[in-house]
Write an enzyme that holds these catalytic residues in place. Structure first.
Site, mmCIF file in Angstrom:
data_model
loop_
_atom_site.group_PDB
_atom_site.id
_atom_site.type_symbol
_atom_site.label_atom_id
_atom_site.label_comp_id
_atom_site.label_asym_id
_atom_site.label_seq_id
_atom_site.Cartn_x
_atom_site.Cartn_y
_atom_site.Cartn_z
ATOM 1 C CB SER A 174 6.043 -4.174 -2.874
ATOM 2 O OG SER A 174 5.529 -3.572 -1.582
ATOM 3 N N GLY A 177 0.877 -1.288 0.277
ATOM 4 C CA GLY A 177 0.416 -0.077 0.247
ATOM 5 C C GLY A 177 0.761 1.152 0.322
ATOM 6 C CG LEU A 178 -0.444 4.759 -2.186
ATOM 7 C CD1 LEU A 178 -2.283 6.215 -2.061
ATOM 8 C CD2 LEU A 178 0.254 5.254 -3.275
ATOM 9 C CB SER A 179 4.684 6.663 1.988
ATOM 10 O OG SER A 179 5.187 6.640 3.749
ATOM 11 N N GLY A 180 1.821 6.452 4.500
ATOM 12 C CA GLY A 180 1.160 6.354 5.481
ATOM 13 C C GLY A 180 -0.112 5.482 5.162
ATOM 14 C CB SER A 181 -1.704 3.007 3.601
ATOM 15 O OG SER A 181 -0.508 1.532 3.553
ATOM 16 N N GLY A 182 -1.095 2.515 7.068
ATOM 17 C CA GLY A 182 -0.771 1.745 7.433
ATOM 18 C C GLY A 182 -0.689 0.554 7.809
ATOM 19 C CE LYS A 183 3.266 -0.266 2.972
ATOM 20 N NZ LYS A 183 3.157 1.748 3.225
#
Length: 201
Positions: free
Chosen positions: A109, A35-41
């Protein structure tokens, strides 16, 4: 080393993956958070690891920032370096799966091809793609490391979602709404692991 160097041979282990899994009491698998940066991964992956640890599951969390302090410290953020970053992490994750661990990886990724490369390396049934789907506007508002601000100001190049593409998964094993509570997302993941007979606790 050449990939097919005739002097380099694969050595099989006397202890099998199945024996290790029996010892751990669960299957070895990779949960690949993307997921995007800041998505919560990283947040969700960390919370899931904590929940699994409490259940007695043997885990390890590979985080995008952490591996760039050592294993991938020589890599930048060009497409070629991103691909090599994911290749290395995929190899490490695969070794950990063979050790019978539940491996959690939290990496942007951004390219489908690299995620597919890892899926094929690990093998079907042992790779779970977890898409943490959070709108760009929300990720940018969170901006925990101030990276979006730098990217918008032109101070950070090749930043995913701004001047570098993110290819969302088309058929992830689980699609999480990154705006939901972390506790809800962890429960969804635990349910999936139980449904797939990866964990029994």
């Amino acid at each position: 080393m050449a990939l097919h160097d005739e002097n380099v041979v694969w050595h099989s282990h006397p202890v099998t993956v199945q024996q290790r899994e029996l010892h751990h009491g669960h299957r070895g698998v990779v949960l690949w958070f993307t997921g995007l940066s800041g998505s919560g991964k990283s947040t969700v992956a960390g919370a899931l690891e904590e929940a699994l640890h409490k259940l007695g599951v043997s885990t390890y969390l590979l985080d995008g920032d952490n591996v760039r302090h050592g294993l991938c410290s020589d890599l930048g953020f060009s497409d070629a370096d991103r691909k090599e970053n994911i290749r290395r992490v995929g190899e490490v994750a695969n070794l950990m799966v063979e050790a019978g661990l539940v491996v959690l990886t939290a990496f942007i990724s951004p390219h489908r091809a690299e995620r597919q490369m890892v899926r094929e390396r690990v093998g079907e049934g042992r790779f779970i793609e977890v898409f943490v789907d959070t709108p760009l506007a929300i990720c940018e508002a969170r901006d925990p490391k101030g990276l979006y601000k730098k990217a918008r100001a032109g101070e950070l190049r090749y930043f995913t979602g701004i001047d570098s593409v993110y290819e969302a998964p088309e058929s992830a094993e689980i699609h999480l709404n990154g705006e939901q509570l972390v506790t809800n997302l962890v429960q969804q993941l635990l349910d999936l692991l139980r449904q797939n007979d990866i964990i029994r606790s």
